[in-house]
Design an enzyme around this catalytic site. Sequence first.
Site, PDB file in Angstrom:
ATOM      1  N   ASP A   1      40.216  32.917  46.791  1.00 18.99           N
ATOM      2  CA  ASP A   1      41.678  33.045  46.651  1.00 18.99           C
ATOM      3  C   ASP A   1      42.255  31.821  45.944  1.00 18.99           C
ATOM      4  O   ASP A   1      42.063  30.692  46.382  1.00 18.99           O
ATOM      5  CB  ASP A   1      42.270  33.166  48.071  1.00 18.99           C
ATOM      6  CG  ASP A   1      43.780  33.312  48.087  1.00 18.99           C
ATOM      7  OD1 ASP A   1      44.392  33.513  47.023  1.00 18.99           O
ATOM      8  OD2 ASP A   1      44.358  33.252  49.204  1.00 18.99           O
TER       9      ASP A   1
ATOM     10  N   SER B   1      53.624  29.107  53.619  1.00 19.89           N
ATOM     11  CA  SER B   1      52.819  30.049  52.844  1.00 19.89           C
ATOM     12  C   SER B   1      51.632  30.539  53.666  1.00 19.89           C
ATOM     13  O   SER B   1      51.222  29.909  54.644  1.00 19.89           O
ATOM     14  CB  SER B   1      52.319  29.352  51.572  1.00 19.89           C
ATOM     15  OG  SER B   1      51.328  30.132  50.944  1.00 19.89           O
TER      16      SER B   1
ATOM     17  N   HIS C   1      48.760  31.107  52.055  1.00 21.12           N
ATOM     18  CA  HIS C   1      47.609  30.852  51.180  1.00 21.12           C
ATOM     19  C   HIS C   1      47.238  29.373  51.151  1.00 21.12           C
ATOM     20  O   HIS C   1      48.101  28.499  51.241  1.00 21.12           O
ATOM     21  CB  HIS C   1      47.916  31.327  49.751  1.00 21.12           C
ATOM     22  CG  HIS C   1      48.085  32.803  49.640  1.00 21.12           C
ATOM     23  ND1 HIS C   1      47.041  33.661  49.415  1.00 21.12           N
ATOM     24  CD2 HIS C   1      49.189  33.586  49.752  1.00 21.12           C
ATOM     25  CE1 HIS C   1      47.485  34.914  49.375  1.00 21.12           C
ATOM     26  NE2 HIS C   1      48.799  34.894  49.574  1.00 21.12           N
TER      27      HIS C   1
END
Lengths: 548, 548
Positions: free
Chosen positions: B190, B361, B363
Amino acid sequence: MRHRLKIIPIGGFGEIGKNMLLLQYGDTIIVIDAGLMFPDGDMLGIDFVIPDISYLISNKDKVKALILTHGHEDHIGALQYLLKDLDIPIYGTPLTLGLVEKKLEEFRLKANLNKIKPNDTITIGPFTIETFRQTHSIPDTIGLAITTPVGLIVISGDFKLDQTPIDGNPPDFNKLVEFGKRGVLALFCDSTNVEQPGITPSESLVKSSFENIFNSTKSRIFLVTFASNFHRIQQAVDMALKFGRKVAIAGKSLITNIEVAKRLGYINIPDDIMINIKDVNNLPDEKVLVLTTGSQGEPYSALSLLTNHSYKQLSLRPGDTVILSTKPIPGNEVMVYRMVDQLFRKGVEVIYGKDAGVHVSGHAAQEEVKMFINLLKPKYLIPYHGEYRHLALLKKIGLELGIPKDHIIIIENGTILEFEDGRAITDGKISLNNIYVDGLSIGDVGNIILMERKRLAEDGVLIVGVLIDSETGLILDGPEIISKGFIFVKDSEELIEIARERVREVFRKKAGKNGNINKEALVKETLENFFNEELKRKPVIIPLVWEI
Amino acid sequence: MRHRLKIIPIGGFGEIGKNMLLLQYGDTIIVIDAGLMFPDGDMLGIDFVIPDISYLISNKDKVKALILTHGHEDHIGALQYLLKDLDIPIYGTPLTLGLVEKKLEEFRLKANLNKIKPNDTITIGPFTIETFRQTHSIPDTIGLAITTPVGLIVISGDFKLDQTPIDGNPPDFNKLVEFGKRGVLALFCDSTNVEQPGITPSESLVKSSFENIFNSTKSRIFLVTFASNFHRIQQAVDMALKFGRKVAIAGKSLITNIEVAKRLGYINIPDDIMINIKDVNNLPDEKVLVLTTGSQGEPYSALSLLTNHSYKQLSLRPGDTVILSTKPIPGNEVMVYRMVDQLFRKGVEVIYGKDAGVHVSGHAAQEEVKMFINLLKPKYLIPYHGEYRHLALLKKIGLELGIPKDHIIIIENGTILEFEDGRAITDGKISLNNIYVDGLSIGDVGNIILMERKRLAEDGVLIVGVLIDSETGLILDGPEIISKGFIFVKDSEELIEIARERVREVFRKKAGKNGNINKEALVKETLENFFNEELKRKPVIIPLVWEI
């Protein structure tokens, strides 16, 4: 005779851009700034938006001067439209007027330009205007302290409180204190950056980032900045000098602006380090700095041409370093990041983003705004140069500083603010429209046309021509169906044929019997229903019916 | 027989959204995720974009399973389109499948759903798939470690390394170390958040911000979040419990999702603090928490209705507090800030933005990504889930960690990556299209139609009908001119009349002499030139010529 002082915001109150503010006392109106605004994403096909000057036009004889606080497009960009209707003297600092002159040349206009400097005083009717130095992302920026018959009004203009500006001229705190002592009735204060806590970093911060990059880079460097950010340009040029690079400039606006600023002494570039863009390819990579524009991902900018095609025989190539010494203007994010992706795809080293230290804002953050207000101690605080949330956040700051709630006045464009006996009241509104500029058309495109464009954009259009026998009411020829932005007629022959037959059938059933029927409406309704049932879509349907 | 392992990215490589990745070995294909992508601003009128599954359809018999890594729309949102063509078992964790079931209900579809949990192992043909727990902004997120005949492939899925997640289940570092020891041939990692230096703050950070707000607020609190952010919802509910507020939910997707997550035990909301939205008005202000959605400024969201109209008799009013516990999705900034302005205009207290501490977030930032890669020690690193710049930045990170340059492979959608004898090669591309969903039409709207929409949006359209005598070639009736999105015909009667006359004149001059002339082209060209000269504008001109 005693009058009230009227202050009317024409643009920049409740929006960022097209700044224009009027002060009126009796028969004298002065105008402060005449800027344009770049369109929002939903202002489809619009080049830009300019202030509605109908109030000025209907009070033509009273308008005595336009005073410009600095040379950014959101402060001077609508000047050429104003000059078409108003022949008034324009006041501005040398750099601001230098940029104005270029604009006038381009539009083949003449104007009565009057140079002012920080610490000047000019008198226009009942107004005595003192200018004071502000620090911002363009040199030669001023604020205005206007002595009026009802009190002292201070207009901040765009500003930050840069303690170490590149030109060595920090904000004029003495002046601010002096105005504070004299008593400020009302302060119009820049709110653009009040979402930011703390202090906006000094323009000098960029120096050390540039130095690190230039020091460690052997490839060609392309520095992208706004065409009027002369301090930034100066810093880049200084680095080129220090690290032995030659400087080329790509981009018309940048070339023009640098020429103006150089001539007027606002930037200092030794002639012997400047080279023509065409000669870049003859130099070793580590000797090249190219200054350019196009940081917003504009498709025909110099940066875009350098990336995707070539700009005067020059192209970006793998290994080049691009410094994006700017930030995306709100609304441009998608275009900007698409361009950054494109640069990475080319194999270019891209230095960008808030953590890279290659850009700082030109507007005051919260603590600077607080200091500015504390220096001036205004009785009334009027936030401006901001969207509504910025105005509201500046109101909060004012409250924290102890200004009473009813002395902080949020007004949006058009609201008339009046001062009498040291007291402010809002008194009615003038009606204002957004004036959209699209090609040569100014104001032709209105909100309804924008709504039409939005529908066309989202749903496409279907044009349906029918030839009808005026005696029988039956279809002689057609329907002819043309689609734009809806479906491919070729790929959907069957569907279109069913649609056609549906129209014919409706005419056989209804139109034959009743000659008075609205045939356009019948075509429209029939096809609207048909495509809604079949595809759940609603193209704009335009029937064109001929009866012969 | 030995085969190469083929890995084909269908979506999510070089873009954020519509994630789908295929692994193929011999006659077995497995599909990982089936997400949608929200349209860019220039995909006019498009609802969303889905992956192009033509490769799957032409290899129908080989496709054995779809494995879902978590329940976000960019991972499960295209499922219903895939199921129309492929009848394959779907694997996912309980929460993911709970959300999938709701989607299947809505589209009246059935599917073969198979529950898996973190630390499960499933075997599909030559693939042995081990799931491992990941932390992300939705519970029950997994990554996949897939043992293939050519080596171990790890697929990160969306992740951050949250040491203090709300559900008490930090990432499974043991597993990662174990995979690392076994030897990871390739890691798909990712890259969504790699522009961010440092560490993404833990979801728990939001707790203290919420606590401060709830502690100091006496007004009604409206908390706006993404409908699937169950940890965030849990934290808000916990605060309601602590500070004695009742909880109402506004918004269909949120109601559905909370129902699913509650039933499956992923959130814990005591029944006695839930109230119906209609009863909010009967409670004192300090007893109210409303959970809602619409943080992206969507015009028909619950938040938008609460702001501008009313949502089931409930409206926002001055003094209310709105917490925007989200951030603008890139491209939505203008809409989001317009909504924030609208809330401020209403006199609402708005808590928003990166400095408010009310959003983090889901991520991994740079240092987390580094740690993740160091734990797994992959031979090959393949960045995914990112626009090109994210992929390129993750490549830089890989280089910093000592992975050789040719072992970090940037591929975009469609590029076939093959592994054989521990070596990766890219071998050709499959051709992919963006499949645009517009109403019920899937794939009907192509790039050309989008280009037509863009031209219509920017320039408007002018429809010109003419009735011509087929014998003389002269105009019998018309030109009839209809404008949409260009100018107001009514306001521009004179100009339009000149345009009409120009067409008539051209026909008198040219058409009469030569019956073979292309009359449509003649009308088009004449008017294009006319409006370009007069207005510097280029509407789409559509001639409709009848000859009788």
